[in-house]
Write a protein that holds these residues in place. Sequence first.
Motif, PDB file in Angstrom:
ATOM      1  N   VAL A  77       0.695  -1.023  -0.049  1.00  7.22           N
ATOM      2  CA  VAL A  77       0.035   0.118  -0.103  1.00  7.22           C
ATOM      3  C   VAL A  77       0.897   1.125   0.029  1.00  7.22           C
ATOM      4  O   VAL A  77       0.579   2.118  -0.839  1.00  7.22           O
ATOM      5  CB  VAL A  77      -0.880   0.095   1.089  1.00  7.22           C
ATOM      6  CG1 VAL A  77      -1.679   1.373   1.420  1.00  7.22           C
ATOM      7  CG2 VAL A  77      -1.745  -1.257   1.051  1.00  7.22           C
ATOM      8  N   VAL A  78       1.939   1.275   0.854  1.00  3.06           N
ATOM      9  CA  VAL A  78       2.823   2.333   0.847  1.00  3.06           C
ATOM     10  C   VAL A  78       4.124   2.047   0.238  1.00  3.06           C
ATOM     11  O   VAL A  78       4.742   1.089   0.378  1.00  3.06           O
ATOM     12  CB  VAL A  78       3.002   2.618   2.434  1.00  3.06           C
ATOM     13  CG1 VAL A  78       4.220   3.978   2.514  1.00  3.06           C
ATOM     14  CG2 VAL A  78       1.754   3.092   2.973  1.00  3.06           C
ATOM     15  N   HIS A  79       4.882   2.832  -0.558  1.00  2.00           N
ATOM     16  CA  HIS A  79       6.009   2.896  -1.238  1.00  2.00           C
ATOM     17  C   HIS A  79       7.320   3.389  -0.789  1.00  2.00           C
ATOM     18  O   HIS A  79       8.105   2.932  -1.031  1.00  2.00           O
ATOM     19  CB  HIS A  79       5.738   2.871  -2.714  1.00  2.00           C
ATOM     20  CG  HIS A  79       5.333   1.952  -3.797  1.00  2.00           C
ATOM     21  ND1 HIS A  79       4.282   2.177  -4.632  1.00  2.00           N
ATOM     22  CD2 HIS A  79       5.643   0.720  -3.633  1.00  2.00           C
ATOM     23  CE1 HIS A  79       4.040   1.147  -5.466  1.00  2.00           C
ATOM     24  NE2 HIS A  79       4.869   0.266  -4.770  1.00  2.00           N
ATOM     25  N   GLY A  80       6.954   4.371   0.150  1.00  2.00           N
ATOM     26  CA  GLY A  80       7.841   4.997   0.746  1.00  2.00           C
ATOM     27  C   GLY A  80       7.704   6.065   1.918  1.00  2.00           C
ATOM     28  O   GLY A  80       6.441   6.423   2.045  1.00  2.00           O
ATOM     29  N   VAL A  81       8.492   6.298   2.710  1.00  2.00           N
ATOM     30  CA  VAL A  81       8.390   6.936   3.880  1.00  2.00           C
ATOM     31  C   VAL A  81       9.359   8.107   3.819  1.00  2.00           C
ATOM     32  O   VAL A  81      10.576   7.946   3.706  1.00  2.00           O
ATOM     33  CB  VAL A  81       8.541   6.435   5.160  1.00  2.00           C
ATOM     34  CG1 VAL A  81       8.400   7.233   6.259  1.00  2.00           C
ATOM     35  CG2 VAL A  81       8.025   5.165   5.374  1.00  2.00           C
ATOM     36  N   ALA A  82       8.867   9.489   3.764  1.00  2.00           N
ATOM     37  CA  ALA A  82       9.683  10.729   3.252  1.00  2.00           C
ATOM     38  C   ALA A  82       9.624  11.532   4.583  1.00  2.00           C
ATOM     39  O   ALA A  82       8.853  11.526   5.467  1.00  2.00           O
ATOM     40  CB  ALA A  82       9.369  11.413   2.437  1.00  2.00           C
ATOM     41  N   HIS A  83      10.773  12.469   4.687  1.00  2.00           N
ATOM     42  CA  HIS A  83      10.652  13.348   5.777  1.00  2.00           C
ATOM     43  C   HIS A  83      11.342  14.665   5.108  1.00  2.00           C
ATOM     44  O   HIS A  83      12.202  14.755   4.415  1.00  2.00           O
ATOM     45  CB  HIS A  83      11.367  12.815   7.082  1.00  2.00           C
ATOM     46  CG  HIS A  83      12.883  12.518   6.646  1.00  2.00           C
ATOM     47  ND1 HIS A  83      13.535  11.198   6.121  1.00  2.00           N
ATOM     48  CD2 HIS A  83      13.902  13.304   6.815  1.00  2.00           C
ATOM     49  CE1 HIS A  83      14.779  11.429   5.886  1.00  2.00           C
ATOM     50  NE2 HIS A  83      15.115  12.546   6.383  1.00  2.00           N
ATOM     51  N   ASP A  84      10.967  15.660   5.786  1.00  2.00           N
ATOM     52  CA  ASP A  84      11.485  17.185   5.663  1.00  2.00           C
ATOM     53  C   ASP A  84      11.667  17.750   6.943  1.00  2.00           C
ATOM     54  O   ASP A  84      10.634  17.947   7.690  1.00  2.00           O
ATOM     55  CB  ASP A  84      10.254  17.664   4.670  1.00  2.00           C
ATOM     56  CG  ASP A  84      10.888  19.126   4.411  1.00  2.00           C
ATOM     57  OD1 ASP A  84      11.980  19.524   4.602  1.00  2.00           O
ATOM     58  OD2 ASP A  84       9.936  19.666   3.699  1.00  2.00           O
ATOM     59  N   LYS A  85      12.983  18.000   7.123  1.00  2.00           N
ATOM     60  CA  LYS A  85      13.234  18.259   8.738  1.00  2.00           C
ATOM     61  C   LYS A  85      12.991  19.766   8.937  1.00  2.00           C
ATOM     62  O   LYS A  85      13.096  20.329   9.947  1.00  2.00           O
ATOM     63  CB  LYS A  85      14.446  17.682   9.146  1.00  2.00           C
ATOM     64  CG  LYS A  85      15.811  18.322   8.525  1.00  2.00           C
ATOM     65  CD  LYS A  85      16.828  17.782   9.492  1.00  2.00           C
ATOM     66  CE  LYS A  85      18.215  18.178   9.027  1.00  2.00           C
ATOM     67  NZ  LYS A  85      19.355  17.252   9.126  1.00  2.00           N
ATOM     68  N   GLN A  86      13.017  20.464   7.867  1.00  2.00           N
ATOM     69  CA  GLN A  86      13.000  22.175   8.355  1.00  2.00           C
ATOM     70  C   GLN A  86      11.689  22.631   8.044  1.00  2.00           C
ATOM     71  O   GLN A  86      11.386  23.609   7.072  1.00  2.00           O
ATOM     72  CB  GLN A  86      14.017  22.731   7.407  1.00  2.00           C
ATOM     73  CG  GLN A  86      15.451  22.219   7.568  1.00  2.00           C
ATOM     74  CD  GLN A  86      16.619  22.932   6.844  1.00  2.00           C
ATOM     75  OE1 GLN A  86      16.481  22.936   5.627  1.00  2.00           O
ATOM     76  NE2 GLN A  86      17.705  23.168   7.538  1.00  2.00           N
ATOM     77  N   VAL A  87      10.894  22.624   8.941  1.00  2.00           N
ATOM     78  CA  VAL A  87       9.321  23.071   8.889  1.00  2.00           C
ATOM     79  C   VAL A  87       8.931  23.826   9.958  1.00  2.00           C
ATOM     80  O   VAL A  87       9.509  23.801  10.952  1.00  2.00           O
ATOM     81  CB  VAL A  87       8.240  21.963   8.653  1.00  2.00           C
ATOM     82  CG1 VAL A  87       7.158  22.516   8.674  1.00  2.00           C
ATOM     83  CG2 VAL A  87       8.498  21.009   7.615  1.00  2.00           C
ATOM     84  N   THR A  88       8.506  25.036   9.339  1.00  2.00           N
ATOM     85  CA  THR A  88       7.893  26.110  10.492  1.00  2.00           C
ATOM     86  C   THR A  88       6.247  26.107  10.520  1.00  2.00           C
ATOM     87  O   THR A  88       5.983  26.066   9.312  1.00  2.00           O
ATOM     88  CB  THR A  88       8.579  27.343  10.546  1.00  2.00           C
ATOM     89  OG1 THR A  88      10.148  27.296  10.746  1.00  2.00           O
ATOM     90  CG2 THR A  88       8.118  28.481  11.307  1.00  2.00           C
ATOM     91  N   LYS A  89       5.628  26.289  11.349  1.00  2.00           N
ATOM     92  CA  LYS A  89       4.220  26.318  11.332  1.00  2.00           C
ATOM     93  C   LYS A  89       3.881  28.019  11.745  1.00  2.00           C
ATOM     94  O   LYS A  89       4.402  28.444  13.024  1.00  2.00           O
ATOM     95  CB  LYS A  89       3.596  25.435  12.423  1.00  2.00           C
ATOM     96  CG  LYS A  89       2.001  25.823  12.488  1.00  2.00           C
ATOM     97  CD  LYS A  89       1.460  24.690  13.379  1.00  2.00           C
ATOM     98  CE  LYS A  89      -0.112  24.808  13.603  1.00  2.00           C
ATOM     99  NZ  LYS A  89      -0.656  24.141  14.622  1.00  2.00           N
ATOM    100  N   VAL A  90       3.347  28.642  10.706  1.00  2.00           N
ATOM    101  CA  VAL A  90       2.801  29.912  11.325  1.00  2.00           C
ATOM    102  C   VAL A  90       1.206  29.946  11.428  1.00  2.00           C
ATOM    103  O   VAL A  90       0.507  29.307  10.559  1.00  2.00           O
ATOM    104  CB  VAL A  90       3.198  31.032  10.037  1.00  2.00           C
ATOM    105  CG1 VAL A  90       2.866  32.317  10.179  1.00  2.00           C
ATOM    106  CG2 VAL A  90       4.718  30.638   9.785  1.00  2.00           C
ATOM    107  N   THR A  91       0.663  30.839  12.327  1.00  2.00           N
ATOM    108  CA  THR A  91      -0.673  30.837  12.499  1.00  2.00           C
ATOM    109  C   THR A  91      -1.076  32.440  12.583  1.00  2.00           C
ATOM    110  O   THR A  91      -0.567  33.247  13.170  1.00  2.00           O
ATOM    111  CB  THR A  91      -1.148  30.219  13.859  1.00  2.00           C
ATOM    112  OG1 THR A  91      -0.760  28.937  13.778  1.00  2.00           O
ATOM    113  CG2 THR A  91      -2.592  30.381  14.017  1.00  2.00           C
ATOM    114  N   VAL A  92      -1.942  32.736  11.727  1.00  2.00           N
ATOM    115  CA  VAL A  92      -2.638  33.953  11.619  1.00  2.00           C
ATOM    116  C   VAL A  92      -3.652  34.176  12.353  1.00  2.00           C
ATOM    117  O   VAL A  92      -4.679  33.368  12.154  1.00  2.00           O
ATOM    118  CB  VAL A  92      -2.761  34.485  10.097  1.00  2.00           C
ATOM    119  CG1 VAL A  92      -3.355  35.793  10.200  1.00  2.00           C
ATOM    120  CG2 VAL A  92      -1.462  34.588   9.257  1.00  2.00           C
TER     121      VAL A  92
END
Lengths: 413, 413
Positions: A251-266
């Motif tokens: 069902v799943v072919h890959g697991v990816a990651h992205d380490k430089q994430v910032t969450k902004v809330t208005v």
Amino acid sequence: MSLLVQKFGGTSVGSAERIQHVAKRIKQELQRGNQLVVVVSAMGKSTDQLIGLAKELNAAPEPREMDMLLATGEQVTISLLSMALHALGIKATSMTGWQAGIQTEAVHAKARIKAIDTKAMLEKLEDGQVVIVAGFQGASEDGQITTLGRGGSDTTAVALAAALKAERCDIFTDVTGVYTADPRVVPLARQLTQISYDEMLELAHLGAGVLHPRAVECAKNNNVCLSVRSSFEDVEGTIVKEEPAMEDGLVVHGVAHDKQVTKVTVRGMKKRIGALSGLFSLLAKAHINVDIIINQSMYDLDYTNISFSIHQDELRNTLTVLENNKENLVYKDIIYEEDLCKVSIVGAGMISNPGVAAEMFDCLSTENIEIKMVSTSEIKVSCVIPQVDMLRAVQALHTTFGLDKAKAKAYQE
Amino acid sequence: MSLLVQKFGGTSVGSAERIQHVAKRIKQELQRGNQLVVVVSAMGKSTDQLIGLAKELNAAPEPREMDMLLATGEQVTISLLSMALHALGIKATSMTGWQAGIQTEAVHAKARIKAIDTKAMLEKLEDGQVVIVAGFQGASEDGQITTLGRGGSDTTAVALAAALKAERCDIFTDVTGVYTADPRVVPLARQLTQISYDEMLELAHLGAGVLHPRAVECAKNNNVCLSVRSSFEDVEGTIVKEEPAMEDGLVVHGVAHDKQVTKVTVRGMKKRIGALSGLFSLLAKAHINVDIIINQSMYDLDYTNISFSIHQDELRNTLTVLENNKENLVYKDIIYEEDLCKVSIVGAGMISNPGVAAEMFDCLSTENIEIKMVSTSEIKVSCVIPQVDMLRAVQALHTTFGLDKAKAKAYQE
């Protein structure tokens, strides 16, 4: 006789010796009777060195001048590779982005390719020459040197393959292909023999660094057959094309990651028609890539909170844009959360398996990892979580969805 | 408000720190109310590094690819200098040779400037910007990147000054001005406050490395006032213009030397109309600069020997051209003598002092130095001699013609 576009990344051309190695691979390909357009990146760490020099002189250099500076990196490689080919008795001509007819938007640092005039390249190909094109760069209509942003050499290669109607676009890199997860993070990750554009697109967007997402998008739109393979080892890579063979039924072919994430809330944004489009148009105009968007209305009928995730490098720019437009946008305040990351599962099989997202949340909660944001598409589920938990999350998901190499081996024993 | 062109050489922009220093000098000049077009070379030894890389890949790289490679050096400097100016709050735009409208012949490695389209530069100047132009490079009409050869940045600066009708062209370099001889060779050499174009032209042609001869020629043809000065010390330099003040009444103003000379002799060449022009047209077509030419008819009525001097780097190329055309040229054989040098005396005062050449030969013979070739013009006498004798010859001539600093001091005591 087929026309191929082959792209060699920075590590593959990192020294005179490696450039000679690339020249020999090109010679082999020519001996198979193929015509070649070769796209190269800047040598190894030379782009980083140039950026370092720039930062010594100006903490925030103008993008136009950065493009002027960085475009020299690929120009060095194209000339050196041509010389190496000449030394092997092979006819070759180097071309900068503008000489190869690559016309981009009049935007610096992350221009998109608008059109490619293949005339100059075709002339050289007809003359039996190898055409060596500087990746990552082009020129705007008014003759300014532009760059496509990091990883843009992939996009150059695919765009050239599309414009020249090449049989295939080979992306030579320092890994042997596309894996079920980053092998540096998940030692049990396996290499895929084939993958669909959409899955590759999701993986690329999700930070699996093998291919630039725009390159995959461009390949999909133009139906360019991509091959990701190693420039060091002579082994089969991963083919990216439509309708891959369903080799495994996973069902799943890959697991990816992205380490430089910032969450902004208005927070406390006045509800009105056009409020959301106003906000995201402004960010788009400033060339800020927004990833996940969540609109939380809560209990209040007049005001809403809007959260979105961005690359952490874009935070300063994002805050500036939002603050400069506070009056138009009408909101109370902005909060943000840094040091986050995104983990994602990708697979075309998800479409017919609705329980996959729940299984992912379950896996993360068992690991006691807090989920900050969620985003789903037909073939992927992404969760934004704290950066400190990334490694555990990726490994747990890789195991949960049956991707570990060890298991496959276990079956064989 | 005057428009000045200022050129900073490779040593002056050899590091981030030095580029900042140049940016500060530019700021000072702007504060005096002047408009500026700045021409820069590649940083320090970067050109040599690029050449080193090329030689690793190809012992005889194609000139087109060398130009592609070397042109990156100046492109790096223009962007970095712009960034440094921006950091000081100064508006500046960098331009490659082709962006600045510098059109050259379609020749590589030593192209001559054909025309300059000043439109793009004037637009930026009118907008109050400093224009930073990459020296040493341009583009041919069909969009190939060309270079003007070593020292060509001087030529770029003077050509821009002429095209823009600039008030003055300042050549900033690592010496404080033009000397009566190379101060590294003759410690007693003095700096000249003013010199005529013709004298400077002879000195430049004779290997006094301060200014590229083509730059002086271009300045003379367009009556551009040149100023040669130090980018490190804030002292007066040497002005190059027509009719200098006769400060000293000296017959000889300078002693120059050029240490890499090879003498080639074509022996037994059949005498016929057009033989000489045939020979030298072939060399010119191969872009070989021939310096001194001697036609020694000797006793034979049918055959002649022709000797000429070239830069020693041109020897291989010269021999190839001569051998490939042996049938057309009709000669017996070729001999050559390496490890020679040329020493010259230069001075406008020579025109009215016919005994100067004799005095030079006398000086060299007193030093027991063999003269291999002689060449004279109205304002200079050059002798080709063995390289091992160069130092002694230059020092003896400097003393003989009253140029030593010590003497001047002695008078003051």
